[in-house]
Write a protein that holds these residues in place. Structure first.
Motif, short mmCIF file in Angstrom:
data_model
loop_
_atom_site.label_atom_id
_atom_site.label_comp_id
_atom_site.label_asym_id
_atom_site.label_seq_id
_atom_site.Cartn_x
_atom_site.Cartn_y
_atom_site.Cartn_z
N THR A 1 0.87 -1.17 0.00
CA THR A 1 0.00 0.00 0.00
C THR A 1 0.91 1.23 0.00
O THR A 1 2.12 1.11 0.18
CB THR A 1 -0.86 0.07 1.28
N GLN A 2 0.30 2.40 -0.12
CA GLN A 2 1.09 3.63 -0.06
C GLN A 2 1.65 3.88 1.32
O GLN A 2 2.61 4.61 1.49
CB GLN A 2 0.22 4.82 -0.46
N LYS A 3 1.01 3.25 2.33
CA LYS A 3 1.51 3.41 3.71
C LYS A 3 2.66 2.44 4.00
O LYS A 3 3.23 2.45 5.08
CB LYS A 3 0.37 3.17 4.71
N GLY A 4 2.94 1.60 3.01
CA GLY A 4 4.05 0.66 3.17
C GLY A 4 3.66 -0.67 3.78
O GLY A 4 4.51 -1.43 4.22
N GLU A 5 2.34 -0.96 3.80
CA GLU A 5 1.89 -2.26 4.31
C GLU A 5 1.95 -3.29 3.19
O GLU A 5 1.56 -3.00 2.05
CB GLU A 5 0.43 -2.18 4.78
N ALA A 6 2.39 -4.50 3.52
CA ALA A 6 2.43 -5.57 2.53
C ALA A 6 1.01 -6.06 2.28
O ALA A 6 0.24 -6.26 3.21
CB ALA A 6 3.28 -6.72 3.04
#
Lengths: 225, 78
Positions: free
Chosen positions: A178-183
């Protein structure tokens, strides 16, 4: 590695050097995989020291390389025979022997401290987000509106892509974020980075394994009902 | 003999295809995950003692951290 008779050091280092590169290996009798000849790459063998018949070295290799077999084979080439005496993994993917390394005792202490003080700071120093494991993989970042479809197993289409690592080739394993850096998922690229940049429709990666639970991001697609 | 390039040394660079803001109402940055979730999706770099199997040690970690599920990243020489 333990040699079965004494051999001069220069001979040992020379043979170890020869084992760098691609290597054919048949898994040993006691192994959990099918025993057929396969190739593994040895990236490097760094010789450290030897004392009488004991030899210490470090190997950089591909997953699935049998070091026990490597020691045996080195012994065969030397003519004296050898076996693996001791083995320690010093690295696996992004994980190395640094300050992140914890023992079972550390864990037990950290957990009880968290229970007692309710301070999660120390625990977070040693328990990493799962994303840490994907550090070395090529990445694709997607829109919020794409995430939940992927969580339901859909393949990734070009319009959902916001950014990506260059150099992705067809068939490469990629991690979708995601853009938040979640896989979100692990996927297999069906087109190259260069093509993905130019595409405005069509699938770019096949979802292989979903990592994020469904429903964290909103469902944005239309269903037939 | 020359060293073969190691896959973990590959340097990558990010290229942007489109820009968009992310809605803060959904999800969390990995480092800001609530602790329950963080523990559920956490990973540790464990210094496993020689002797007990990875499988056994995984079971101990699961018990120490009172988790519902735990796994490991692979065995050596199995």
């Amino acid at each position: 590695m333990k040699l079965h008779s004494e051999v001069p050091e220069d001979k040992v280092t020379k043979v170890l050097d020869e084992f760098q590169g691609p290597l054919y290996q048949r898994p040993p009798v006691r192994s959990s995989v099918k025993r057929q000849l396969r190739t593994r790459t040895i990236y490097y063998i760094d010789f450290f020291e030897m004392e009488e018949r004991n030899v210490l070295f470090k190997v950089g290799c591909e997953a699935g390389t049998y070091i026990r077999k490597l020691c045996y084979d080195v012994g065969e080439v030397l003519g004296c025979g050898a076996h693996m005496q001791e083995l320690r993994r010093t690295r696996v993917g992004p994980f190395v022997e640094d300050e992140s390394l914890v023992t079972l005792h550390d864990l037990s202490y950290l957990f009880s401290q968290w229970q007692e003080t309710k301070d999660e700071g120390m625990l977070r120093k040693f328990v990493y987000p799962m994303e840490k494991a994907l550090e070395l993989m090529p990445k694709i970042h997607v829109r919020d509106s794409t995430v939940d479809a992927l969580c339901h197993g859909a393949h990734l289409a070009a319009p959902g892509v916001l950014s990506l690592d260059s150099g992705i080739r067809i068939g490469d394993a990629v991690a979708v974020f995601t853009q938040k850096g979640e896989a979100v998922a692990l996927s297999k690229a069906t087109v190259s980075s260069a093509s993905i940049l130019k595409m405005d429709h069509g699938f770019v990666a096949k979802t292989q394994r979903v990592l994020m639970p469904r429903g964290i991001y909103p469902k944005m697609w239309r269903s037939s009902q | 003999m020359k060293r073969i390039s190691e896959p973990w040394e590959i340097k990558r660079s990010l290229v942007v295809k489109a820009e968009e803001e992310t809605n803060p109402r959904f999800g969390h940055k990995p480092e800001e995950r609530p602790i329950q979730e963080h523990m559920r999706f956490g990973i540790i770099n464990l210094d496993k003692p020689a002797g007990p199997s990875s499988h056994e040690v995984t079971a101990w970690v699961k018990r120490i951290l009172s988790l519902d599920r735990a796994g490991h990243g692979g065995t050596l020489e199995a």
